[in-house]
Design an enzyme around this catalytic site. Structure first.
Site, PDB file in Angstrom:
ATOM      1  N   GLY A 264      15.565-124.798 -28.545  1.00  0.00           N
ATOM      2  CA  GLY A 264      14.569-125.715 -27.999  1.00  0.00           C
ATOM      3  C   GLY A 264      13.904-125.161 -26.756  1.00  0.00           C
ATOM      4  O   GLY A 264      13.944-123.953 -26.502  1.00  0.00           O
TER       5      GLY A 264
ATOM      6  N   GLY B 186       6.829-117.671 -27.559  1.00  0.00           N
ATOM      7  CA  GLY B 186       7.716-116.759 -28.294  1.00  0.00           C
ATOM      8  C   GLY B 186       8.223-117.437 -29.557  1.00  0.00           C
ATOM      9  O   GLY B 186       8.177-116.869 -30.659  1.00  0.00           O
ATOM     10  N   HIS B 187       8.700-118.677 -29.412  1.00  0.00           N
ATOM     11  CA  HIS B 187       9.164-119.433 -30.579  1.00  0.00           C
ATOM     12  C   HIS B 187       7.992-119.668 -31.548  1.00  0.00           C
ATOM     13  O   HIS B 187       8.151-119.569 -32.766  1.00  0.00           O
ATOM     14  CB  HIS B 187       9.738-120.785 -30.149  1.00  0.00           C
ATOM     15  CG  HIS B 187      10.916-120.692 -29.222  1.00  0.00           C
ATOM     16  ND1 HIS B 187      10.835-120.998 -27.890  1.00  0.00           N
ATOM     17  CD2 HIS B 187      12.210-120.335 -29.431  1.00  0.00           C
ATOM     18  CE1 HIS B 187      12.019-120.845 -27.315  1.00  0.00           C
ATOM     19  NE2 HIS B 187      12.874-120.430 -28.224  1.00  0.00           N
TER      20      HIS B 187
ATOM     21  N   GLY C 257      13.933-113.152 -32.722  1.00  0.00           N
ATOM     22  CA  GLY C 257      13.099-112.377 -31.811  1.00  0.00           C
ATOM     23  C   GLY C 257      13.791-111.107 -31.345  1.00  0.00           C
ATOM     24  O   GLY C 257      14.999-111.095 -31.101  1.00  0.00           O
TER      25      GLY C 257
ATOM     26  N   LYS D  37      13.327-110.045 -28.545  1.00  0.00           N
ATOM     27  CA  LYS D  37      13.640-110.318 -27.131  1.00  0.00           C
ATOM     28  C   LYS D  37      15.154-110.249 -26.921  1.00  0.00           C
ATOM     29  O   LYS D  37      15.628-109.727 -25.919  1.00  0.00           O
ATOM     30  CB  LYS D  37      13.094-111.696 -26.771  1.00  0.00           C
ATOM     31  CG  LYS D  37      13.684-112.332 -25.541  1.00  0.00           C
ATOM     32  CD  LYS D  37      13.057-111.771 -24.319  1.00  0.00           C
ATOM     33  CE  LYS D  37      13.487-112.371 -23.017  1.00  0.00           C
ATOM     34  NZ  LYS D  37      14.567-113.307 -22.983  1.00  0.00           N
TER      35      LYS D  37
ATOM     36  N   VAL E 294       7.144-111.618 -27.239  1.00  0.00           N
ATOM     37  CA  VAL E 294       5.906-112.207 -26.701  1.00  0.00           C
ATOM     38  C   VAL E 294       6.036-112.246 -25.180  1.00  0.00           C
ATOM     39  O   VAL E 294       7.073-112.660 -24.646  1.00  0.00           O
ATOM     40  CB  VAL E 294       5.671-113.616 -27.264  1.00  0.00           C
ATOM     41  CG1 VAL E 294       4.447-114.256 -26.630  1.00  0.00           C
ATOM     42  CG2 VAL E 294       5.513-113.553 -28.778  1.00  0.00           C
TER      43      VAL E 294
ATOM     44  N   ARG F 251      14.362-119.728 -19.880  1.00  0.00           N
ATOM     45  CA  ARG F 251      14.976-119.702 -18.540  1.00  0.00           C
ATOM     46  C   ARG F 251      13.980-119.328 -17.442  1.00  0.00           C
ATOM     47  O   ARG F 251      14.313-119.437 -16.266  1.00  0.00           O
ATOM     48  CB  ARG F 251      16.160-118.723 -18.525  1.00  0.00           C
ATOM     49  CG  ARG F 251      17.339-119.217 -19.369  1.00  0.00           C
ATOM     50  CD  ARG F 251      18.584-118.346 -19.191  1.00  0.00           C
ATOM     51  NE  ARG F 251      19.761-118.974 -19.750  1.00  0.00           N
ATOM     52  CZ  ARG F 251      20.309-118.654 -20.937  1.00  0.00           C
ATOM     53  NH1 ARG F 251      19.778-117.703 -21.691  1.00  0.00           N
ATOM     54  NH2 ARG F 251      21.389-119.280 -21.365  1.00  0.00           N
TER      55      ARG F 251
HETATM   56  P1  AMP Z   1      16.382-119.303 -28.013  1.00  0.00           P
HETATM   57  O1  AMP Z   1      15.731-120.640 -28.152  1.00  0.00           O
HETATM   58  O2  AMP Z   1      16.264-118.716 -26.643  1.00  0.00           O
HETATM   59  O3  AMP Z   1      17.765-119.255 -28.595  1.00  0.00           O
HETATM   60  O4  AMP Z   1      15.527-118.335 -28.917  1.00  0.00           O
HETATM   61  C1  AMP Z   1      15.293-118.609 -30.270  1.00  0.00           C
HETATM   62  C2  AMP Z   1      14.652-117.402 -30.892  1.00  0.00           C
HETATM   63  O5  AMP Z   1      13.436-117.122 -30.227  1.00  0.00           O
HETATM   64  C3  AMP Z   1      15.520-116.143 -30.788  1.00  0.00           C
HETATM   65  O6  AMP Z   1      15.461-115.422 -32.015  1.00  0.00           O
HETATM   66  C4  AMP Z   1      14.864-115.395 -29.663  1.00  0.00           C
HETATM   67  O7  AMP Z   1      15.041-114.000 -29.749  1.00  0.00           O
HETATM   68  C5  AMP Z   1      13.415-115.761 -29.879  1.00  0.00           C
HETATM   69  N1  AMP Z   1      12.635-115.545 -28.657  1.00  0.00           N
HETATM   70  C6  AMP Z   1      12.914-116.032 -27.421  1.00  0.00           C
HETATM   71  N2  AMP Z   1      11.993-115.570 -26.528  1.00  0.00           N
HETATM   72  C7  AMP Z   1      11.160-114.765 -27.225  1.00  0.00           C
HETATM   73  C8  AMP Z   1      10.022-113.972 -26.865  1.00  0.00           C
HETATM   74  N3  AMP Z   1       9.558-113.904 -25.617  1.00  0.00           N
HETATM   75  N4  AMP Z   1       9.401-113.252 -27.839  1.00  0.00           N
HETATM   76  C9  AMP Z   1       9.859-113.295 -29.114  1.00  0.00           C
HETATM   77  N5  AMP Z   1      10.920-114.021 -29.518  1.00  0.00           N
HETATM   78  C10 AMP Z   1      11.564-114.747 -28.582  1.00  0.00           C
END
Ligand code: AMP
Length: 305
Positions: free
Chosen positions: A31, A36-37, A147, A149, A176, A187
């Site tokens: 969430g 990026g998401h 991602g 990332k 992204v 964060r």
């Molecule tokens: P999270 O919500 O942080 O667990 O991220 C969910 C997904 O979004 C994971 O596969 C992350 O690697 C991806 N993600 C988070 N930040 C980025 C970003 N800046 N660029 C691409 N993917 C991202």
């Protein structure tokens, strides 16, 4: 858009997609959705007929001193983002849906999960792989998008899918970034304005590394960029081979990934970049000398008339 709030609801939604013969692309998230998401969801549309997104802050992947309690939660806003992005089903399980009393079995990430992030955050990747494997069993996606990332997370998931023969195709999506280079992260909202400026040194270090011809030069350039920013406390800076995440030797040629984790104020940030080191051309012993006269060469004889 269907909002599946528990296991029965996601089972029903998944069964309806199967009955309609629609393939499923899946994007797991915690969430606090950002661009990026959104890019992962856009990619998911390219890989499947229907897109399922899960939103779940997974307690198992947070250490006792980490930010589980204060991790941003904004479900209504996230649902709007998903609606806007054409998501078919959003799955928002509760902690007790996924971790009912009495559960015992978890997934262990093994050696690949104990280095880098795993060394600083013991058990983190076991928590990630356990929840992702549960989601794979519940959502039964054809394709899952992650991602780059979180490069080590992606490597651990690929390893799990190979080692456990999971019937899902894993796709990695590009990082992204903000226009100034900062990698988007849920964060980033913890950063003050001054900390955000300092945090730019992470992406700048990654760019500096990609411009170097050798592994040693790449590590040196990235390290110097980070060292110039005293507000950034580096946890690790490492240059590894993609897939195995084994450190590259000094004479390495081929694809590599440089990864950094650092604390800026109280916020822990990560970034990484793909690099390729090409072999240096060997001097050719029988090549024609270059045209033109080197200093000290005798002057050419005047042409006969
Ligand atoms: P999270 O919500 O942080 O667990 O991220 C969910 C997904 O979004 C994971 O596969 C992350 O690697 C991806 N993600 C988070 N930040 C980025 C970003 N800046 N660029 C691409 N993917 C991202």
């Amino acid at each position: 858009m269907i909002i599946a709030r528990g296991l029965d609801e996601i089972d029903l939604a998944r069964a309806q997609l199967a009955a309609a013969g629609r393939s499923v692309s899946y994007v797991p998230t915690m969430g606090a959705l950002h661009d990026g998401h959104r890019s992962l969801i856009a990619l998911a549309h390219e890989y499947g007929d229907a897109v399922i997104v899960s939103i779940f802050v997974n307690p198992l992947q947070f250490g006792p001193d980490e930010d589980y309690a204060r991790y941003p939660r904004q479900l209504e806003v996230d649902l709007e983002v998903c609606r806007d992005a054409g998501v078919d089903v959003v799955f928002t399980p509760s902690v007790s849906d996924l971790y009912p009393a009495g559960r015992q079995v978890t997934v262990s990430a093994g050696a690949i999960g104990s280095i880098l992030e795993g060394a600083s955050r013991p058990g983190h990747f076991d928590g990630v792989l356990t929840v992702v494997s549960k989601f794979f069993n519940i959502v039964r996606p054809d394709v899952a998008i992650f991602g780059k990332k979180d490069a080590q997370q992606l490597a651990c998931i690929r390893r799990m899918v190979t080692d456990l023969n999971s019937p899902v195709r894993i796709v990695g999506a590009p990082i992204v970034r903000e226009p100034d280079g900062l990698a988007l992260s849920s964060r980033n909202r913890y950063l003050t304005q001054a900390e955000r400026t300092s945090a730019l040194s992470l992406s700048q270090a990654m760019i500096a590394a990609t411009q170097q011809p050798t592994p040693a030069a790449a590590l040196h350039a990235a390290g110097a960029t980070l060292a110039a920013e005293p507000a950034v406390q580096v946890d690790y800076l490492s240059l590894v081979q993609p897939g195995s995440l084994a450190e590259v030797p000094a004479d390495y040629t081929g694809p590599a990934v440089i990864l950094v984790a650092a604390r800026v104020g109280t916020t822990r940030l990560i970034d990484n970049a793909d690099l390729v080191f090409t072999p240096r051309p060997e001097p050719d012993p029988i090549a024609e000398p270059a045209a033109g006269r080197a200093p000290g060469d005798p002057a050419p004889a005047p042409a006969a008339v």
